[in-house]
Design an enzyme around this catalytic site. Structure first.
Site, PDB file in Angstrom:
ATOM      1  N   TYR A 172      -2.580  -0.755  10.421  1.00 41.16           N
ATOM      2  CA  TYR A 172      -2.438  -0.965   8.971  1.00 41.16           C
ATOM      3  C   TYR A 172      -1.081  -0.459   8.481  1.00 41.16           C
ATOM      4  O   TYR A 172      -0.385  -1.129   7.719  1.00 41.16           O
ATOM      5  CB  TYR A 172      -3.581  -0.239   8.270  1.00 41.16           C
TER       6      TYR A 172
ATOM      7  N   SER B 194       0.867  -1.185   0.000  1.00 38.23           N
ATOM      8  CA  SER B 194       0.000   0.000   0.000  1.00 38.23           C
ATOM      9  C   SER B 194       0.899   1.228   0.000  1.00 38.23           C
ATOM     10  O   SER B 194       2.064   1.158   0.414  1.00 38.23           O
ATOM     11  CB  SER B 194      -0.844  -0.009   1.284  1.00 38.23           C
TER      12      SER B 194
HETATM   13  P1  NAD Z   1     -11.469  -6.069  -0.346  1.00 40.74           P
HETATM   14  O1  NAD Z   1     -12.104  -5.883   0.997  1.00 40.74           O
HETATM   15  O2  NAD Z   1     -12.260  -5.756  -1.575  1.00 40.74           O
HETATM   16  O3  NAD Z   1     -10.905  -7.538  -0.484  1.00 40.74           O
HETATM   17  C1  NAD Z   1     -10.275  -8.180   0.569  1.00 40.74           C
HETATM   18  C2  NAD Z   1     -10.191  -9.644   0.255  1.00 40.74           C
HETATM   19  O4  NAD Z   1      -9.599 -10.302   1.382  1.00 40.74           O
HETATM   20  C3  NAD Z   1     -11.560 -10.301   0.044  1.00 40.74           C
HETATM   21  O5  NAD Z   1     -11.453 -11.319  -0.928  1.00 40.74           O
HETATM   22  C4  NAD Z   1     -11.856 -10.901   1.400  1.00 40.74           C
HETATM   23  O6  NAD Z   1     -12.763 -11.992   1.348  1.00 40.74           O
HETATM   24  C5  NAD Z   1     -10.469 -11.346   1.802  1.00 40.74           C
HETATM   25  N1  NAD Z   1     -10.348 -11.573   3.229  1.00 40.74           N
HETATM   26  C6  NAD Z   1     -10.731 -10.743   4.226  1.00 40.74           C
HETATM   27  N2  NAD Z   1     -10.493 -11.326   5.412  1.00 40.74           N
HETATM   28  C7  NAD Z   1      -9.958 -12.542   5.142  1.00 40.74           C
HETATM   29  C8  NAD Z   1      -9.520 -13.615   5.938  1.00 40.74           C
HETATM   30  N3  NAD Z   1      -9.562 -13.557   7.259  1.00 40.74           N
HETATM   31  N4  NAD Z   1      -9.037 -14.721   5.323  1.00 40.74           N
HETATM   32  C9  NAD Z   1      -8.996 -14.800   3.964  1.00 40.74           C
HETATM   33  N5  NAD Z   1      -9.400 -13.808   3.168  1.00 40.74           N
HETATM   34  C10 NAD Z   1      -9.879 -12.699   3.744  1.00 40.74           C
HETATM   35  O7  NAD Z   1     -10.141  -5.199  -0.275  1.00 40.74           O
HETATM   36  P2  NAD Z   1      -9.163  -4.623  -1.399  1.00 40.74           P
HETATM   37  O8  NAD Z   1      -9.288  -3.166  -1.378  1.00 40.74           O
HETATM   38  O9  NAD Z   1      -9.292  -5.360  -2.676  1.00 40.74           O
HETATM   39  O10 NAD Z   1      -7.770  -4.944  -0.692  1.00 40.74           O
HETATM   40  C11 NAD Z   1      -6.909  -5.969  -1.129  1.00 40.74           C
HETATM   41  C12 NAD Z   1      -5.515  -5.634  -0.648  1.00 40.74           C
HETATM   42  O11 NAD Z   1      -5.117  -4.385  -1.210  1.00 40.74           O
HETATM   43  C13 NAD Z   1      -5.391  -5.493   0.861  1.00 40.74           C
HETATM   44  O12 NAD Z   1      -4.168  -6.058   1.294  1.00 40.74           O
HETATM   45  C14 NAD Z   1      -5.364  -3.994   1.054  1.00 40.74           C
HETATM   46  O13 NAD Z   1      -4.705  -3.625   2.232  1.00 40.74           O
HETATM   47  C15 NAD Z   1      -4.611  -3.568  -0.183  1.00 40.74           C
HETATM   48  N6  NAD Z   1      -4.794  -2.172  -0.557  1.00 40.74           N
HETATM   49  C16 NAD Z   1      -6.027  -1.694  -0.845  1.00 40.74           C
HETATM   50  C17 NAD Z   1      -6.160  -0.361  -1.215  1.00 40.74           C
HETATM   51  C18 NAD Z   1      -7.472   0.239  -1.553  1.00 40.74           C
HETATM   52  O14 NAD Z   1      -7.528   1.463  -1.676  1.00 40.74           O
HETATM   53  N7  NAD Z   1      -8.520  -0.534  -1.755  1.00 40.74           N
HETATM   54  C19 NAD Z   1      -5.028   0.446  -1.266  1.00 40.74           C
HETATM   55  C20 NAD Z   1      -3.793  -0.069  -0.965  1.00 40.74           C
HETATM   56  C21 NAD Z   1      -3.690  -1.392  -0.611  1.00 40.74           C
END
Ligand code: NAD
Length: 260
Positions: free
Chosen positions: A155, A142
Protein backbone atom coordinates in the site's frame (compact mmCIF):
# COMPACT_ATOMS: atom_id res chain seq x y z
CA UNK A 1 -18.67 28.57 0.93
CA UNK A 2 -18.41 25.02 -0.32
CA UNK A 3 -20.48 23.54 2.50
CA UNK A 4 -23.45 25.78 1.74
CA UNK A 5 -22.98 25.24 -1.99
CA UNK A 6 -23.16 21.49 -1.36
CA UNK A 7 -26.89 21.94 -0.87
CA UNK A 8 -27.21 22.68 -4.58
CA UNK A 9 -24.41 24.62 -6.23
CA UNK A 10 -23.70 24.81 -9.91
CA UNK A 11 -19.95 25.30 -10.23
CA UNK A 12 -19.59 21.94 -11.97
CA UNK A 13 -22.71 22.16 -14.15
CA UNK A 14 -22.03 20.69 -17.57
CA UNK A 15 -19.05 18.65 -16.35
CA UNK A 16 -19.01 14.88 -16.57
CA UNK A 17 -17.17 13.05 -13.78
CA UNK A 18 -16.03 9.45 -13.43
CA UNK A 19 -15.28 8.48 -9.84
CA UNK A 20 -13.66 5.07 -9.47
CA UNK A 21 -14.42 3.00 -6.39
CA UNK A 22 -17.50 5.06 -5.63
CA UNK A 23 -19.97 2.43 -4.45
CA UNK A 24 -18.71 2.96 -0.91
CA UNK A 25 -16.72 5.14 1.45
CA UNK A 26 -14.69 8.10 0.19
CA UNK A 27 -15.52 7.63 -3.50
CA UNK A 28 -19.23 7.70 -2.79
CA UNK A 29 -18.85 10.88 -0.75
CA UNK A 30 -16.80 12.48 -3.55
CA UNK A 31 -19.43 11.49 -6.11
CA UNK A 32 -22.20 12.97 -3.97
CA UNK A 33 -20.24 16.21 -3.50
CA UNK A 34 -19.51 16.60 -7.23
CA UNK A 35 -23.16 15.84 -8.03
CA UNK A 36 -24.27 18.48 -5.51
CA UNK A 37 -22.30 21.01 -7.59
CA UNK A 38 -24.09 20.00 -10.77
CA UNK A 39 -21.71 17.45 -12.32
CA UNK A 40 -23.02 14.42 -14.19
CA UNK A 41 -21.69 11.37 -12.36
CA UNK A 42 -20.52 7.93 -13.42
CA UNK A 43 -20.05 5.65 -10.45
CA UNK A 44 -17.74 2.64 -10.54
CA UNK A 45 -17.08 -0.11 -8.05
CA UNK A 46 -18.03 -3.51 -6.80
CA UNK A 47 -21.00 -4.53 -4.71
CA UNK A 48 -24.53 -5.87 -4.64
CA UNK A 49 -26.32 -5.07 -7.92
CA UNK A 50 -29.61 -4.09 -6.26
CA UNK A 51 -27.87 -1.81 -3.78
CA UNK A 52 -25.91 -0.16 -6.59
CA UNK A 53 -29.12 0.32 -8.63
CA UNK A 54 -30.71 2.00 -5.62
CA UNK A 55 -27.64 4.20 -5.14
CA UNK A 56 -27.68 5.30 -8.80
CA UNK A 57 -31.39 6.12 -8.57
CA UNK A 58 -30.90 8.07 -5.34
CA UNK A 59 -27.93 10.10 -6.57
CA UNK A 60 -29.04 10.30 -10.20
CA UNK A 61 -25.83 8.70 -11.47
CA UNK A 62 -24.73 6.30 -14.19
CA UNK A 63 -22.74 3.19 -13.29
CA UNK A 64 -19.98 1.08 -14.77
CA UNK A 65 -18.92 -1.95 -12.77
CA UNK A 66 -15.51 -2.58 -14.35
CA UNK A 67 -13.05 -4.52 -12.23
CA UNK A 68 -10.13 -2.10 -12.19
CA UNK A 69 -7.59 -4.84 -11.63
CA UNK A 70 -8.25 -5.87 -15.22
CA UNK A 71 -6.62 -3.66 -17.86
CA UNK A 72 -9.05 -4.85 -20.55
CA UNK A 73 -12.06 -4.07 -18.36
CA UNK A 74 -10.72 -0.55 -17.74
CA UNK A 75 -10.33 0.02 -21.48
CA UNK A 76 -13.92 -1.14 -22.05
CA UNK A 77 -15.18 1.11 -19.26
CA UNK A 78 -13.39 4.17 -20.63
CA UNK A 79 -14.84 3.44 -24.11
CA UNK A 80 -18.36 3.01 -22.73
CA UNK A 81 -18.20 6.07 -20.48
CA UNK A 82 -16.72 8.29 -23.19
CA UNK A 83 -15.03 11.65 -22.60
CA UNK A 84 -14.93 12.87 -19.01
CA UNK A 85 -14.05 16.33 -17.70
CA UNK A 86 -13.28 15.12 -14.19
CA UNK A 87 -11.52 11.85 -13.37
CA UNK A 88 -11.28 10.81 -9.75
CA UNK A 89 -8.99 7.82 -9.29
CA UNK A 90 -10.14 6.61 -5.93
CA UNK A 91 -10.54 2.82 -5.96
CA UNK A 92 -8.16 1.19 -3.57
CA UNK A 93 -7.55 -1.74 -1.29
CA UNK A 94 -5.30 -2.59 1.62
CA UNK A 95 -3.51 -5.70 2.81
CA UNK A 96 -1.64 -5.85 6.12
CA UNK A 97 1.15 -8.38 6.68
CA UNK A 98 4.87 -8.50 7.52
CA UNK A 99 6.90 -8.29 4.33
CA UNK A 100 8.24 -11.85 4.65
CA UNK A 101 4.68 -13.18 4.84
CA UNK A 102 3.17 -10.77 2.31
CA UNK A 103 1.45 -12.92 -0.32
CA UNK A 104 2.79 -11.96 -3.77
CA UNK A 105 -0.72 -12.10 -5.22
CA UNK A 106 -1.82 -9.51 -2.64
CA UNK A 107 1.18 -7.31 -3.54
CA UNK A 108 0.15 -7.50 -7.21
CA UNK A 109 -3.50 -6.75 -6.41
CA UNK A 110 -2.71 -3.72 -4.22
CA UNK A 111 -0.37 -2.29 -6.87
CA UNK A 112 -2.86 -3.02 -9.67
CA UNK A 113 -5.81 -1.31 -8.00
CA UNK A 114 -4.14 1.59 -6.15
CA UNK A 115 -1.61 2.55 -8.81
CA UNK A 116 -1.79 0.84 -12.20
CA UNK A 117 -5.56 1.38 -12.61
CA UNK A 118 -5.00 5.14 -12.31
CA UNK A 119 -2.45 4.97 -15.12
CA UNK A 120 -4.91 3.16 -17.39
CA UNK A 121 -7.90 5.44 -16.67
CA UNK A 122 -5.74 8.54 -16.99
CA UNK A 123 -4.15 7.60 -20.30
CA UNK A 124 -7.62 6.95 -21.71
CA UNK A 125 -9.14 10.18 -20.33
CA UNK A 126 -6.37 12.64 -21.16
CA UNK A 127 -6.81 13.02 -24.95
CA UNK A 128 -10.37 14.39 -24.61
CA UNK A 129 -9.34 16.68 -21.75
CA UNK A 130 -6.49 18.06 -23.84
CA UNK A 131 -8.80 18.53 -26.82
CA UNK A 132 -11.23 20.53 -24.64
CA UNK A 133 -8.45 22.45 -22.92
CA UNK A 134 -10.03 21.65 -19.54
CA UNK A 135 -9.78 18.73 -17.19
CA UNK A 136 -9.43 17.80 -13.55
CA UNK A 137 -7.71 14.66 -12.31
CA UNK A 138 -8.03 14.05 -8.58
CA UNK A 139 -6.30 11.03 -7.13
CA UNK A 140 -7.10 9.67 -3.70
CA UNK A 141 -3.65 8.93 -2.33
CA UNK A 142 -3.15 8.69 1.42
CA UNK A 143 -0.98 9.83 4.31
CA UNK A 144 0.82 6.68 3.22
CA UNK A 145 1.89 8.51 0.05
CA UNK A 146 4.09 10.63 2.33
CA UNK A 147 4.92 8.40 5.29
CA UNK A 148 5.14 4.68 5.96
CA UNK A 149 3.68 2.30 8.50
CA UNK A 150 4.96 -1.20 9.14
CA UNK A 151 3.17 -4.18 7.55
CA UNK A 152 1.73 -2.09 4.69
CA UNK A 153 4.57 -2.45 2.18
CA UNK A 154 2.40 -2.80 -0.93
CA UNK A 155 0.00 0.00 0.00
CA UNK A 156 2.77 2.44 0.94
CA UNK A 157 4.66 1.63 -2.26
CA UNK A 158 1.51 2.07 -4.37
CA UNK A 159 0.49 5.36 -2.75
CA UNK A 160 4.00 6.84 -3.00
CA UNK A 161 3.87 5.75 -6.65
CA UNK A 162 0.48 7.39 -7.17
CA UNK A 163 1.81 10.68 -5.76
CA UNK A 164 4.77 10.53 -8.14
CA UNK A 165 2.53 9.64 -11.08
CA UNK A 166 0.29 12.61 -10.24
CA UNK A 167 3.19 15.06 -10.20
CA UNK A 168 4.40 13.73 -13.53
CA UNK A 169 1.09 14.07 -15.35
CA UNK A 170 0.57 17.51 -13.77
CA UNK A 171 3.74 18.64 -15.55
CA UNK A 172 2.75 16.98 -18.82
CA UNK A 173 -0.71 18.59 -18.78
CA UNK A 174 0.17 21.98 -17.30
CA UNK A 175 -0.22 23.89 -20.56
CA UNK A 176 -3.46 22.15 -21.52
CA UNK A 177 -5.83 23.44 -18.85
CA UNK A 178 -5.76 20.08 -17.09
CA UNK A 179 -4.75 19.83 -13.43
CA UNK A 180 -3.77 16.72 -11.50
CA UNK A 181 -3.62 16.59 -7.72
CA UNK A 182 -3.73 14.13 -4.85
CA UNK A 183 -5.83 14.23 -1.74
CA UNK A 184 -4.09 12.36 1.05
CA UNK A 185 -6.36 11.47 3.92
CA UNK A 186 -5.26 10.01 7.20
CA UNK A 187 -7.65 7.46 8.66
CA UNK A 188 -11.17 7.89 7.35
CA UNK A 189 -13.86 5.71 8.89
CA UNK A 190 -14.88 3.56 5.89
CA UNK A 191 -15.14 -0.18 5.19
CA UNK A 192 -11.47 -0.17 4.04
CA UNK A 193 -10.33 0.82 7.52
CA UNK A 194 -12.81 -1.34 9.38
CA UNK A 195 -11.81 -4.41 7.35
CA UNK A 196 -8.10 -4.10 8.15
CA UNK A 197 -8.70 -4.21 11.90
CA UNK A 198 -8.76 -8.04 12.19
CA UNK A 199 -5.46 -8.48 10.29
CA UNK A 200 -3.83 -5.71 12.28
CA UNK A 201 -5.07 -7.35 15.50
CA UNK A 202 -3.31 -10.51 14.37
CA UNK A 203 -0.12 -8.86 13.04
CA UNK A 204 0.33 -6.84 16.24
CA UNK A 205 -1.32 -9.19 18.76
CA UNK A 206 -3.75 -6.48 19.86
CA UNK A 207 -7.43 -6.16 20.72
CA UNK A 208 -9.85 -4.27 18.45
CA UNK A 209 -9.88 -1.27 20.82
CA UNK A 210 -6.07 -1.24 20.97
CA UNK A 211 -5.87 -1.24 17.18
CA UNK A 212 -8.33 1.69 16.93
CA UNK A 213 -6.79 3.81 19.68
CA UNK A 214 -3.11 2.77 19.73
CA UNK A 215 -2.54 2.15 15.99
CA UNK A 216 -5.11 3.94 13.86
CA UNK A 217 -5.73 7.10 15.84
CA UNK A 218 -2.34 7.11 17.60
CA UNK A 219 -0.71 8.81 14.63
CA UNK A 220 -3.51 11.28 14.03
CA UNK A 221 -2.94 14.22 16.41
CA UNK A 222 -6.59 15.31 16.28
CA UNK A 223 -7.56 11.80 17.56
CA UNK A 224 -10.49 11.88 15.17
CA UNK A 225 -11.27 9.96 12.01
CA UNK A 226 -11.47 12.12 8.86
CA UNK A 227 -14.99 12.14 7.42
CA UNK A 228 -15.57 11.03 3.81
CA UNK A 229 -17.53 14.27 3.24
CA UNK A 230 -14.38 16.29 4.05
CA UNK A 231 -12.63 14.58 1.15
CA UNK A 232 -15.66 15.29 -1.06
CA UNK A 233 -15.45 18.99 -0.27
CA UNK A 234 -11.73 19.06 -1.11
CA UNK A 235 -12.40 17.30 -4.42
CA UNK A 236 -15.03 19.92 -5.28
CA UNK A 237 -12.56 22.68 -4.49
CA UNK A 238 -9.87 21.11 -6.69
CA UNK A 239 -12.37 20.95 -9.56
CA UNK A 240 -13.54 24.54 -9.04
CA UNK A 241 -12.31 27.58 -11.00
CA UNK A 242 -10.46 28.83 -7.89
CA UNK A 243 -8.12 25.83 -8.16
CA UNK A 244 -7.08 26.26 -11.78
CA UNK A 245 -3.50 27.07 -10.75
CA UNK A 246 -3.21 24.21 -8.30
CA UNK A 247 -1.57 21.24 -9.97
CA UNK A 248 0.96 18.60 -8.98
CA UNK A 249 0.04 19.09 -5.32
CA UNK A 250 -0.61 16.51 -2.66
CA UNK A 251 -3.09 17.73 -0.05
CA UNK A 252 -2.84 16.19 3.38
CA UNK A 253 -6.11 15.76 5.22
CA UNK A 254 -4.80 13.73 8.09
CA UNK A 255 -5.43 15.56 11.35
CA UNK A 256 -1.77 16.55 11.50
CA UNK A 257 -0.30 13.04 11.05
CA UNK A 258 2.35 13.95 8.46
CA UNK A 259 3.20 17.25 10.18
CA UNK A 260 5.15 15.27 12.78
P1 NAD B 1 -13.86 1.41 0.56
O1 NAD B 1 -13.44 -0.01 0.75
O2 NAD B 1 -15.00 1.95 1.37
O3 NAD B 1 -14.16 1.69 -0.96
C1 NAD B 1 -13.37 1.16 -1.97
C2 NAD B 1 -14.11 1.29 -3.27
O4 NAD B 1 -13.31 0.67 -4.29
C3 NAD B 1 -15.46 0.56 -3.28
O5 NAD B 1 -16.38 1.28 -4.08
C4 NAD B 1 -15.12 -0.76 -3.94
O6 NAD B 1 -16.24 -1.38 -4.55
C5 NAD B 1 -14.11 -0.30 -4.96
N1 NAD B 1 -13.28 -1.38 -5.45
C6 NAD B 1 -12.62 -2.31 -4.72
N2 NAD B 1 -12.00 -3.17 -5.54
C7 NAD B 1 -12.30 -2.78 -6.81
C8 NAD B 1 -11.97 -3.27 -8.08
N3 NAD B 1 -11.21 -4.34 -8.24
N4 NAD B 1 -12.46 -2.62 -9.17
C9 NAD B 1 -13.25 -1.53 -9.03
N5 NAD B 1 -13.59 -1.02 -7.84
C10 NAD B 1 -13.12 -1.64 -6.74
O7 NAD B 1 -12.53 2.25 0.81
P2 NAD B 1 -12.27 3.79 1.13
O8 NAD B 1 -11.74 3.86 2.49
O9 NAD B 1 -13.41 4.64 0.73
O10 NAD B 1 -11.02 4.02 0.17
C11 NAD B 1 -11.10 4.77 -1.03
C12 NAD B 1 -9.71 5.26 -1.36
O11 NAD B 1 -9.24 6.09 -0.29
C13 NAD B 1 -8.68 4.15 -1.54
O12 NAD B 1 -7.81 4.48 -2.60
C14 NAD B 1 -7.93 4.19 -0.23
O13 NAD B 1 -6.63 3.69 -0.36
C15 NAD B 1 -7.95 5.67 0.07
N6 NAD B 1 -7.71 6.01 1.46
C16 NAD B 1 -8.54 5.56 2.43
C17 NAD B 1 -8.29 5.92 3.75
C18 NAD B 1 -9.16 5.48 4.87
O14 NAD B 1 -8.76 5.68 6.02
N7 NAD B 1 -10.33 4.92 4.62
C19 NAD B 1 -7.20 6.73 4.04
C20 NAD B 1 -6.38 7.18 3.03
C21 NAD B 1 -6.65 6.81 1.74
Amino acid sequence: MLKSDAAGGTILAGKRALVTGSTSGIGLAVARALKAEGAEIVLNGLGDADEIDALCAEIGAHFNGANLMDEGAIAEMMDEVGPVDILVNNAGMQHVAPVEDFPPEKWNAVLALNLTAAFHTTRAAVPAMKAKGWGRIVNTASAHSLAASPFKSAYVAAKHGLAGFTKTIALELAEHGVTANCISPGYVWTPLVENQIPDTMQARSMSREEVINDVLLAGQPTKKFVQPEDVGAMAVFLCSPAAENITGSNFSMDGGWTAK
